[in-house]
Motif scaffolding. Structure first.
Motif, PDB file in Angstrom:
ATOM      1  N   ILE A   1       0.819  -1.218   0.000  1.00 52.15           N
ATOM      2  CA  ILE A   1       0.000   0.000   0.000  1.00 52.15           C
ATOM      3  C   ILE A   1       0.852   1.266   0.000  1.00 52.15           C
ATOM      4  N   MET A   2       1.915   1.279   0.811  1.00 54.00           N
ATOM      5  CA  MET A   2       2.749   2.485   0.857  1.00 54.00           C
ATOM      6  C   MET A   2       3.333   2.866  -0.506  1.00 54.00           C
ATOM      7  N   PRO A   3       3.748   1.911  -1.333  1.00 52.01           N
ATOM      8  CA  PRO A   3       4.237   2.315  -2.662  1.00 52.01           C
ATOM      9  C   PRO A   3       3.189   3.033  -3.499  1.00 52.01           C
ATOM     10  N   LEU A   4       1.913   2.719  -3.276  1.00 56.29           N
ATOM     11  CA  LEU A   4       0.849   3.400  -4.014  1.00 56.29           C
ATOM     12  C   LEU A   4       0.757   4.877  -3.645  1.00 56.29           C
ATOM     13  N   ALA A   5       1.211   5.215  -2.433  1.00 57.78           N
ATOM     14  CA  ALA A   5       1.101   6.591  -1.939  1.00 57.78           C
ATOM     15  C   ALA A   5       2.197   7.500  -2.471  1.00 57.78           C
ATOM     16  N   ALA A   6       3.142   6.946  -3.218  1.00 56.38           N
ATOM     17  CA  ALA A   6       4.303   7.724  -3.651  1.00 56.38           C
ATOM     18  C   ALA A   6       3.933   8.952  -4.479  1.00 56.38           C
ATOM     19  N   THR A   7       2.835   8.862  -5.231  1.00 55.91           N
ATOM     20  CA  THR A   7       2.437   9.983  -6.097  1.00 55.91           C
ATOM     21  C   THR A   7       1.420  10.911  -5.420  1.00 55.91           C
ATOM     22  N   SER A   8       1.118  10.659  -4.163  1.00 55.14           N
ATOM     23  CA  SER A   8       0.161  11.492  -3.424  1.00 55.14           C
ATOM     24  C   SER A   8       0.849  12.023  -2.178  1.00 55.14           C
ATOM     25  N   PRO A   9       1.352  13.255  -2.215  1.00 55.83           N
ATOM     26  CA  PRO A   9       2.199  13.761  -1.128  1.00 55.83           C
ATOM     27  C   PRO A   9       1.582  13.644   0.271  1.00 55.83           C
ATOM     28  N   TRP A  10       0.292  13.968   0.406  1.00 57.60           N
ATOM     29  CA  TRP A  10      -0.286  13.910   1.749  1.00 57.60           C
ATOM     30  C   TRP A  10      -0.294  12.475   2.260  1.00 57.60           C
ATOM     31  N   PHE A  11      -0.750  11.530   1.446  1.00 57.47           N
ATOM     32  CA  PHE A  11      -0.775  10.134   1.876  1.00 57.47           C
ATOM     33  C   PHE A  11       0.635   9.611   2.118  1.00 57.47           C
ATOM     34  N   ALA A  12       1.592  10.009   1.286  1.00 51.87           N
ATOM     35  CA  ALA A  12       2.975   9.570   1.480  1.00 51.87           C
ATOM     36  C   ALA A  12       3.486  10.014   2.843  1.00 51.87           C
ATOM     37  N   ARG A  13       3.222  11.259   3.216  1.00 51.38           N
ATOM     38  CA  ARG A  13       3.661  11.754   4.530  1.00 51.38           C
ATOM     39  C   ARG A  13       2.947  11.027   5.656  1.00 51.38           C
ATOM     40  N   TRP A  14       1.634  10.820   5.492  1.00 47.94           N
ATOM     41  CA  TRP A  14       0.878  10.173   6.571  1.00 47.94           C
ATOM     42  C   TRP A  14       1.396   8.759   6.807  1.00 47.94           C
ATOM     43  N   PHE A  15       1.573   7.989   5.749  1.00 46.02           N
ATOM     44  CA  PHE A  15       2.044   6.617   5.924  1.00 46.02           C
ATOM     45  C   PHE A  15       3.477   6.577   6.444  1.00 46.02           C
ATOM     46  N   ALA A  16       4.311   7.560   6.083  1.00 43.78           N
ATOM     47  CA  ALA A  16       5.677   7.605   6.627  1.00 43.78           C
ATOM     48  C   ALA A  16       5.632   7.821   8.139  1.00 43.78           C
ATOM     49  N   ASP A  17       4.769   8.730   8.595  1.00 53.76           N
ATOM     50  CA  ASP A  17       4.624   8.957  10.035  1.00 53.76           C
ATOM     51  C   ASP A  17       4.089   7.704  10.731  1.00 53.76           C
ATOM     52  N   TRP A  18       3.096   7.078  10.101  1.00 50.76           N
ATOM     53  CA  TRP A  18       2.523   5.858  10.682  1.00 50.76           C
ATOM     54  C   TRP A  18       3.572   4.761  10.774  1.00 50.76           C
ATOM     55  N   ARG A  19       4.371   4.609   9.753  1.00 51.90           N
ATOM     56  CA  ARG A  19       5.416   3.577   9.762  1.00 51.90           C
ATOM     57  C   ARG A  19       6.408   3.817  10.893  1.00 51.90           C
ATOM     58  N   ASP A  20       6.739   5.078  11.126  1.00 55.84           N
ATOM     59  CA  ASP A  20       7.639   5.396  12.233  1.00 55.84           C
ATOM     60  C   ASP A  20       7.042   4.958  13.567  1.00 55.84           C
ATOM     61  N   ASP A  21       5.732   5.143  13.718  1.00 52.78           N
ATOM     62  CA  ASP A  21       5.068   4.745  14.956  1.00 52.78           C
ATOM     63  C   ASP A  21       5.128   3.231  15.175  1.00 52.78           C
ATOM     64  N   TRP A  22       5.190   2.473  14.085  1.00 48.32           N
ATOM     65  CA  TRP A  22       5.147   1.012  14.159  1.00 48.32           C
ATOM     66  C   TRP A  22       6.486   0.378  13.786  1.00 48.32           C
ATOM     67  N   ARG A  23       7.556   1.156  13.851  1.00 47.11           N
ATOM     68  CA  ARG A  23       8.865   0.679  13.422  1.00 47.11           C
ATOM     69  C   ARG A  23       9.332  -0.550  14.189  1.00 47.11           C
ATOM     70  N   ALA A  24       8.855  -0.743  15.407  1.00 50.98           N
ATOM     71  CA  ALA A  24       9.290  -1.894  16.217  1.00 50.98           C
ATOM     72  C   ALA A  24       9.014  -3.217  15.523  1.00 50.98           C
ATOM     73  N   PHE A  25       7.917  -3.279  14.726  1.00 45.86           N
ATOM     74  CA  PHE A  25       7.597  -4.519  14.027  1.00 45.86           C
ATOM     75  C   PHE A  25       8.677  -4.897  13.013  1.00 45.86           C
ATOM     76  N   GLU A  26       9.380  -3.907  12.495  1.00 40.75           N
ATOM     77  CA  GLU A  26      10.364  -4.172  11.451  1.00 40.75           C
ATOM     78  C   GLU A  26      11.696  -4.610  12.023  1.00 40.75           C
ATOM     79  N   SER A  27      11.853  -4.517  13.341  1.00 41.40           N
ATOM     80  CA  SER A  27      13.106  -4.932  13.970  1.00 41.40           C
ATOM     81  C   SER A  27      12.984  -6.297  14.629  1.00 41.40           C
ATOM     82  N   GLU A  28      11.779  -6.916  14.517  1.00 40.23           N
ATOM     83  CA  GLU A  28      11.570  -8.227  15.151  1.00 40.23           C
ATOM     84  C   GLU A  28      12.228  -9.335  14.320  1.00 40.23           C
TER      85      GLU A  28
END
Length: 234
Positions: A207-234
């Motif tokens: 889903i995040m790759p789809l947001a690449a051409t939509s600046p607002w969604f790209a920023r929102w998902f980047a912030d959301w990913r930061d909030d959930w970054r712990a899942f990526e270090s498991e």
């Protein structure tokens, strides 16, 4: 901190801010679409136990108040995005009521039915199934487990094909999907952890790759990913 969109829980909550942001004719068709979706979804609930309509209004709030979407067909499709997938409503009904373009956008974000997607040649006809031995009292547990596993595999394959197909979706359909996914992941902590991990991975990969051409969604998902970054270090 990721912005959350949960203010519109009913049409009454949504009507005034919509009227302030959109032309009157757009608000009128949105009111019709919300009533249509509410009738079709009936007493369906979200996994969190709240009425399904709240999800549709959240996605609408994301699009209007967050991303600044003003295209009436996109906004109507956001409200109707699950009616074909989750109710007996058909694409033809949407086209008749709200136009072919809205129906097309809804079709792009509708996951195919697993049964309809399976090749019928892979399913044994009743006469091809082995006969049950006379006097056999115990159910064939292994066969039942195999059938359940096959259904799960088929469902996963259909879902994977659907997600890959979104990369070919037109920009307006992508906006529908992005608004839908923001609504679903903005409070991901409310669902079981196993589901959180799976949905997080699916969102990051597809889903995040789809947001690449939509600046607002790209920023929102980047912030959301930061909030959930712990899942990526498991």
């Amino acid at each position: 901190m990721t912005e959350i969109f949960t203010s519109w829980k009913s049409w009454r909550d949504a009507e005034q801010p919509l009227a302030a942001a959109l032309p009157g004719e757009t608000v009128a068709v949105l009111e019709e679409a919300v009533a249509f979706a509410e009738l079709r979804h009936g007493d369906q609930l979200r996994p969190t136990g709240v009425p399904y309509l709240e999800h549709l209004l959240e996605a609408l709030e994301v699009a209007v108040r967050g991303a600044g979407v003003r295209d009436p067909d996109v906004l109507v499709a956001i409200v109707l995005h699950d009616v074909v997938e989750d109710t007996p409503c058909t694409r033809a009904e949407i086209a008749e009521r709200f136009g072919e373009h809205v129906a097309e956008l809804v079709a792009w974000v509708t996951k195919p039915d697993v049964a309809a997607s399976q090749d019928k040649s892979d399913v044994a006809a009743p006469q091809d199934k082995p006969d049950v031995t006379a006097g056999q009292d115990e159910p064939d547990v292994t066969a039942g487990q195999d059938e359940a596993a096959a259904r799960a595999a088929a469902k996963a394959a259909v879902k994977a094909a659907y997600l890959r197909g979104l990369a070919e979706a037109p920009p307006q359909a992508v906006l529908v999907k992005l608004a839908d996914r923001v609504s679903n992941v903005q409070e991901l902590h409310r669902v079981p952890v196993d589901f959180q991990r799976r949905y997080h991975r699916e969102t990051v990969e597809h889903i995040m790759p789809l947001a690449a051409t939509s600046p607002w969604f790209a920023r929102w998902f980047a912030d959301w990913r930061d909030d959930w970054r712990a899942f990526e270090s498991e």
